[in-house]
Design an enzyme around this catalytic site. Sequence first.
Site, PDB file in Angstrom:
ATOM      1  CG  LEU A  46      46.761 -25.837  -1.090  1.00 21.91           C
ATOM      2  CD1 LEU A  46      46.760 -24.308  -1.100  1.00 21.91           C
ATOM      3  CD2 LEU A  46      48.081 -26.356  -1.618  1.00 21.91           C
ATOM      4  CG  ASP A  47      49.863 -29.649   4.127  1.00 23.41           C
ATOM      5  OD1 ASP A  47      50.085 -28.472   4.445  1.00 23.41           O
ATOM      6  OD2 ASP A  47      50.773 -30.414   3.760  1.00 23.41           O
ATOM      7  CD  GLU A  48      46.179 -27.204  10.764  1.00 22.09           C
ATOM      8  OE1 GLU A  48      45.850 -26.437  11.678  1.00 22.09           O
ATOM      9  OE2 GLU A  48      46.259 -28.439  10.917  1.00 22.09           O
ATOM     10  CE  LYS A  49      52.431 -28.128  10.903  1.00 22.52           C
ATOM     11  NZ  LYS A  49      53.466 -28.915  11.529  1.00 22.52           N
ATOM     12  CB  SER A  50      50.402 -26.132   2.019  1.00 31.57           C
ATOM     13  OG  SER A  50      51.300 -27.193   2.238  1.00 31.57           O
TER      14      SER A  50
END
Length: 187
Positions: A46-50
């Site tokens: 999951l990317d950093e903002k997810s």
Amino acid sequence: MHQHFKIYKPYGMLSQFASNANKQKRKRFLGELGQFPAGTMPIGRLDEKSEGLLLLTTDGKLSNHINSSGIEKEYYALVDGDISDDKILELQKGVEIGFDGKKYQTKACKVYKLNEVPNFPERSKKIRDMRHGPISWVSITLTEGKFRQVRKMTSAVGFPTLRLVRVRVGDILLENLQVGDVNSIAM
């Protein structure tokens, strides 16, 4: 014997345990959430903002199977605007996004507008709300996982993602985990 975990990955945390890169010295990593056995790896990212459901395992073969077998992954996305039925249909059919400098047509997927606001913990970083214009929540279920795919898809139809939470991988649900919770699971 392999061990498996499900966690609620917080917003702002990378889906890795550590980094030697200078530019990532101030980043947050999964190791903050507890002690894990040697060889533990995230299944997908999951990317950093997810935020939301992230599976961890000590079994590399299981990780590869889940990542490459077309297992469904469901996301709830808060989008900017009141998304219309025709835009939902566009998403369902697949849209063109950019990936690795090329155009990519996403596969058909399941998409629907949520009738109720999901009951997620408040996010650590504030996001805009309805006071600044309409917003809506959608469920998007994919069997593929390109880099930032959900965000690129909602933007492609004119409804940028404001918050993205993975709620399901196959039959494993986020359920009532709180941000940062870690649970052992059987797989």
